[in-house]
Design a protein around this motif. Structure first.
Motif, PDB file in Angstrom:
ATOM      1  N   LYS A   7       0.843  -1.205   0.000  1.00 46.49           N
ATOM      2  CA  LYS A   7       0.000   0.000   0.000  1.00 46.49           C
ATOM      3  C   LYS A   7       0.879   1.257   0.000  1.00 46.49           C
ATOM      4  CE  LYS A   7      -3.495   1.872   3.084  1.00 46.49           C
ATOM      5  NZ  LYS A   7      -4.252   1.562   4.298  1.00 46.49           N
ATOM      6  N   GLN A  10       1.326   7.456   0.944  1.00 48.85           N
ATOM      7  CA  GLN A  10       1.089   8.839   0.512  1.00 48.85           C
ATOM      8  C   GLN A  10      -0.063   8.978  -0.491  1.00 48.85           C
ATOM      9  OE1 GLN A  10       4.853   7.721   0.032  1.00 48.85           O
ATOM     10  NE2 GLN A  10       5.760   9.751  -0.013  1.00 48.85           N
ATOM     11  N   LEU A  35       8.884   6.323 -11.286  1.00 51.64           N
ATOM     12  CA  LEU A  35       9.233   7.703 -10.915  1.00 51.64           C
ATOM     13  C   LEU A  35      10.708   7.970 -11.210  1.00 51.64           C
ATOM     14  CD1 LEU A  35       7.412   8.091  -7.441  1.00 51.64           C
ATOM     15  CD2 LEU A  35       6.580   8.824  -9.672  1.00 51.64           C
ATOM     16  N   LEU A 157      -1.275 -11.096   0.450  1.00 53.66           N
ATOM     17  CA  LEU A 157      -0.966 -10.167  -0.662  1.00 53.66           C
ATOM     18  C   LEU A 157       0.345 -10.518  -1.379  1.00 53.66           C
ATOM     19  CD1 LEU A 157      -2.422  -7.577   1.522  1.00 53.66           C
ATOM     20  CD2 LEU A 157      -2.845  -7.269  -0.884  1.00 53.66           C
TER      21      LEU A 157
ATOM     22  N   SER B   4      -2.201  -5.112   4.565  1.00 57.27           N
ATOM     23  CA  SER B   4      -1.107  -4.997   3.616  1.00 57.27           C
ATOM     24  C   SER B   4       0.021  -4.160   4.202  1.00 57.27           C
ATOM     25  CB  SER B   4      -1.616  -4.352   2.339  1.00 57.27           C
ATOM     26  OG  SER B   4      -2.212  -3.118   2.642  1.00 57.27           O
ATOM     27  N   GLU B   5       1.203  -4.404   3.689  1.00 53.79           N
ATOM     28  CA  GLU B   5       2.357  -3.629   4.129  1.00 53.79           C
ATOM     29  C   GLU B   5       2.240  -2.226   3.535  1.00 53.79           C
ATOM     30  OE1 GLU B   5       7.063  -3.448   3.207  1.00 53.79           O
ATOM     31  OE2 GLU B   5       6.082  -5.380   2.917  1.00 53.79           O
ATOM     32  N   GLU B   6       2.527  -1.212   4.342  1.00 53.05           N
ATOM     33  CA  GLU B   6       2.464   0.169   3.851  1.00 53.05           C
ATOM     34  C   GLU B   6       3.863   0.662   3.571  1.00 53.05           C
ATOM     35  OE1 GLU B   6      -1.341   2.589   5.639  1.00 53.05           O
ATOM     36  OE2 GLU B   6       0.635   2.977   6.434  1.00 53.05           O
ATOM     37  N   ILE B   7       4.036   1.333   2.444  1.00 56.05           N
ATOM     38  CA  ILE B   7       5.360   1.890   2.183  1.00 56.05           C
ATOM     39  C   ILE B   7       5.283   3.398   1.969  1.00 56.05           C
ATOM     40  CG2 ILE B   7       6.357  -0.244   1.248  1.00 56.05           C
ATOM     41  CD1 ILE B   7       6.120   1.261  -1.552  1.00 56.05           C
ATOM     42  N   TYR B   8       6.412   4.017   2.204  1.00 51.74           N
ATOM     43  CA  TYR B   8       6.540   5.457   2.044  1.00 51.74           C
ATOM     44  C   TYR B   8       7.648   5.691   1.020  1.00 51.74           C
ATOM     45  CZ  TYR B   8       7.825  10.229   3.269  1.00 51.74           C
ATOM     46  OH  TYR B   8       8.124  11.570   3.223  1.00 51.74           O
ATOM     47  N   ILE B   9       7.350   6.440  -0.038  1.00 51.98           N
ATOM     48  CA  ILE B   9       8.367   6.686  -1.073  1.00 51.98           C
ATOM     49  C   ILE B   9       8.838   8.137  -0.991  1.00 51.98           C
ATOM     50  CG2 ILE B   9       8.839   6.655  -3.559  1.00 51.98           C
ATOM     51  CD1 ILE B   9       6.659   4.558  -3.908  1.00 51.98           C
ATOM     52  N   GLU B  10      10.119   8.288  -0.722  1.00 47.84           N
ATOM     53  CA  GLU B  10      10.680   9.628  -0.559  1.00 47.84           C
ATOM     54  C   GLU B  10      10.564  10.451  -1.839  1.00 47.84           C
ATOM     55  OE1 GLU B  10      14.131   9.361   1.990  1.00 47.84           O
ATOM     56  OE2 GLU B  10      14.813  11.231   1.060  1.00 47.84           O
ATOM     57  N   LYS B  11      10.824   9.793  -2.952  1.00 44.06           N
ATOM     58  CA  LYS B  11      10.747  10.501  -4.246  1.00 44.06           C
ATOM     59  C   LYS B  11       9.323  10.997  -4.518  1.00 44.06           C
ATOM     60  CE  LYS B  11      13.730  10.136  -7.180  1.00 44.06           C
ATOM     61  NZ  LYS B  11      14.774   9.394  -7.840  1.00 44.06           N
ATOM     62  N   LEU B  12       8.350  10.218  -4.119  1.00 48.41           N
ATOM     63  CA  LEU B  12       6.954  10.614  -4.309  1.00 48.41           C
ATOM     64  C   LEU B  12       6.659  11.881  -3.498  1.00 48.41           C
ATOM     65  CD1 LEU B  12       4.127   9.980  -5.448  1.00 48.41           C
ATOM     66  CD2 LEU B  12       3.799   8.367  -3.584  1.00 48.41           C
ATOM     67  N   GLU B  13       7.182  11.899  -2.294  1.00 46.05           N
ATOM     68  CA  GLU B  13       7.031  13.069  -1.408  1.00 46.05           C
ATOM     69  C   GLU B  13       7.647  14.307  -2.068  1.00 46.05           C
ATOM     70  OE1 GLU B  13       5.669  12.864   1.823  1.00 46.05           O
ATOM     71  OE2 GLU B  13       5.803  15.059   1.860  1.00 46.05           O
ATOM     72  N   LYS B  14       8.813  14.089  -2.674  1.00 46.08           N
ATOM     73  CA  LYS B  14       9.536  15.186  -3.340  1.00 46.08           C
ATOM     74  C   LYS B  14       8.692  15.749  -4.494  1.00 46.08           C
ATOM     75  CE  LYS B  14      13.725  15.472  -5.854  1.00 46.08           C
ATOM     76  NZ  LYS B  14      14.783  14.644  -6.437  1.00 46.08           N
ATOM     77  N   ILE B  15       8.081  14.840  -5.241  1.00 42.69           N
ATOM     78  CA  ILE B  15       7.243  15.264  -6.375  1.00 42.69           C
ATOM     79  C   ILE B  15       5.975  15.946  -5.861  1.00 42.69           C
ATOM     80  CG2 ILE B  15       5.899  14.446  -8.368  1.00 42.69           C
ATOM     81  CD1 ILE B  15       8.034  12.202  -8.654  1.00 42.69           C
ATOM     82  N   GLN B  16       5.383  15.388  -4.806  1.00 48.80           N
ATOM     83  CA  GLN B  16       4.157  15.983  -4.239  1.00 48.80           C
ATOM     84  C   GLN B  16       4.402  17.421  -3.766  1.00 48.80           C
ATOM     85  OE1 GLN B  16       3.133  12.773  -1.484  1.00 48.80           O
ATOM     86  NE2 GLN B  16       1.217  12.445  -2.598  1.00 48.80           N
ATOM     87  N   LYS B  18       6.212  19.519  -5.153  1.00 50.71           N
ATOM     88  CA  LYS B  18       6.309  20.428  -6.313  1.00 50.71           C
ATOM     89  C   LYS B  18       4.935  20.826  -6.860  1.00 50.71           C
ATOM     90  CE  LYS B  18      10.759  18.758  -8.006  1.00 50.71           C
ATOM     91  NZ  LYS B  18      11.381  17.900  -9.026  1.00 50.71           N
TER      92      LYS B  18
END
Lengths: 163, 123
Positions: A7, A10, A35, A157, B4-16, B18
């Motif tokens: 998931k 963000q 990305l 999953l 489900s496992e949750e992930i955090y994407i640093e690059k996505l944060e960077k784009i958000q 902008k």
């Protein structure tokens, strides 16, 4: 080979939840790879895509018409995020209703090519999503993967092929 | 039950980061309009093709309208309001009464069916 559905924190909101796929032995998920691969050449398009995904997650939901359907085989749920006439990026995904989307990879689709088969990279990304869609469908059918709320998948999953 | 496992994407944060408020407002407006038009079509039981016929457009153009990437002109929105009997442009209500709108839509739909039937006969 194992594929883990994960998931995206963000991109999870009150209207839709976005997931992506982690491949066994690889550090980055399919969406993260997308990305990375396009950050340099298509930075504005990436901003637009991420913004649209955010609006879907938090405000309007993942409505069918926001996606180009039938990007895989008929009925396999593989679609692509709709691209505007000036856009060049194609992002493949699997849409499970208005609330759950599994983001895959994609790439540059020049306007000069009509079919994805004309481009090796797109063809490869599309085939992978079709495989994931088949494995997902099997899990759902066997009852191992299910909805735990209107917005979330639960159960096992981890998808696996025999290879 | 496994979550489900949750992930955090640093690059996505960077784009958000902008995304400007103006860009977000414009995206929200485009996608919100597309969603409301789609709802309006569903409420009237119109297919993409039928709606295209009623609007005098090609189905591919309707797909673009509904994709959430299209910038509408006010004139187009007024025309959509008239055909679907919904309000999209705040502060400018459609002048056609609901009953009349429904009648017009039904008549045009019948004409479209007759047209399709005629095309089938000609083939």
């Amino acid at each position: 080979m194992k594929y883990q559905i994960v998931k995206l924190k963000q991109l999870s909101g009150k209207k839709a939840t976005f997931y992506t796929v982690a491949l066994e032995g690889e550090k980055k998920t399919l969406f993260e790879r997308f990305l990375d691969e396009n950050e340099q050449d298509f930075s504005y398009e990436l901003i637009d895509i991420v913004d649209r995904l955010g609006v879907m997650a938090n405000h309007v939901g993942a409505i069918r018409t926001f996606f180009k359907e039938n990007e895989g085989r008929l009925g396999d749920l593989v679609c692509a995020l709709y691209d505007s006439p000036k856009a060049n990026l194609r992002l493949y995904c699997i849409r499970l209703g208005n609330a759950v989307i599994i983001l895959g990879g994609g790439g540059h689709k020049p306007k000069t090519i009509r079919a994805l088969q004309e481009d090796d990279k797109l063809s490869q990304e599309n085939s992978l999503m079709r495989l994931i869609s088949r494995l997902l469908y099997k899990k759902i059918k066997e009852g191992d993967l299910f909805w735990i709320s209107d917005l979330e998948l639960g159960g096992d999953l981890t998808l696996e092929t025999d290879e | 039950m496994n979550n489900s496992e949750e992930i955090y994407i640093e690059k996505l944060e960077k784009i958000q980061r902008k995304i400007t408020p103006e860009h977000r407002a414009s995206t929200l407006k485009r996608m919100g309009l597309a969603a409301r038009i789609y709802e309006g079509m569903q409420a009237k039981g119109l297919t993409n093709q039928e709606f295209a016929f009623l609007m005098g457009k090609k189905p591919a153009e309707i797909s673009r309208w509904l994709s959430g990437t299209h910038n509408f002109t006010t004139e187009t929105l007024w025309e959509i309001e008239r055909v679907l009997g919904i309000q999209l442009v705040v502060g400018a209500t459609s002048s056609t009464p609901d009953v009349l709108q429904t009648f017009i839509v039904e008549e045009i739909r019948k004409a479209f069916e007759r047209f399709q039937l005629q095309m089938a006969v000609n083939q």
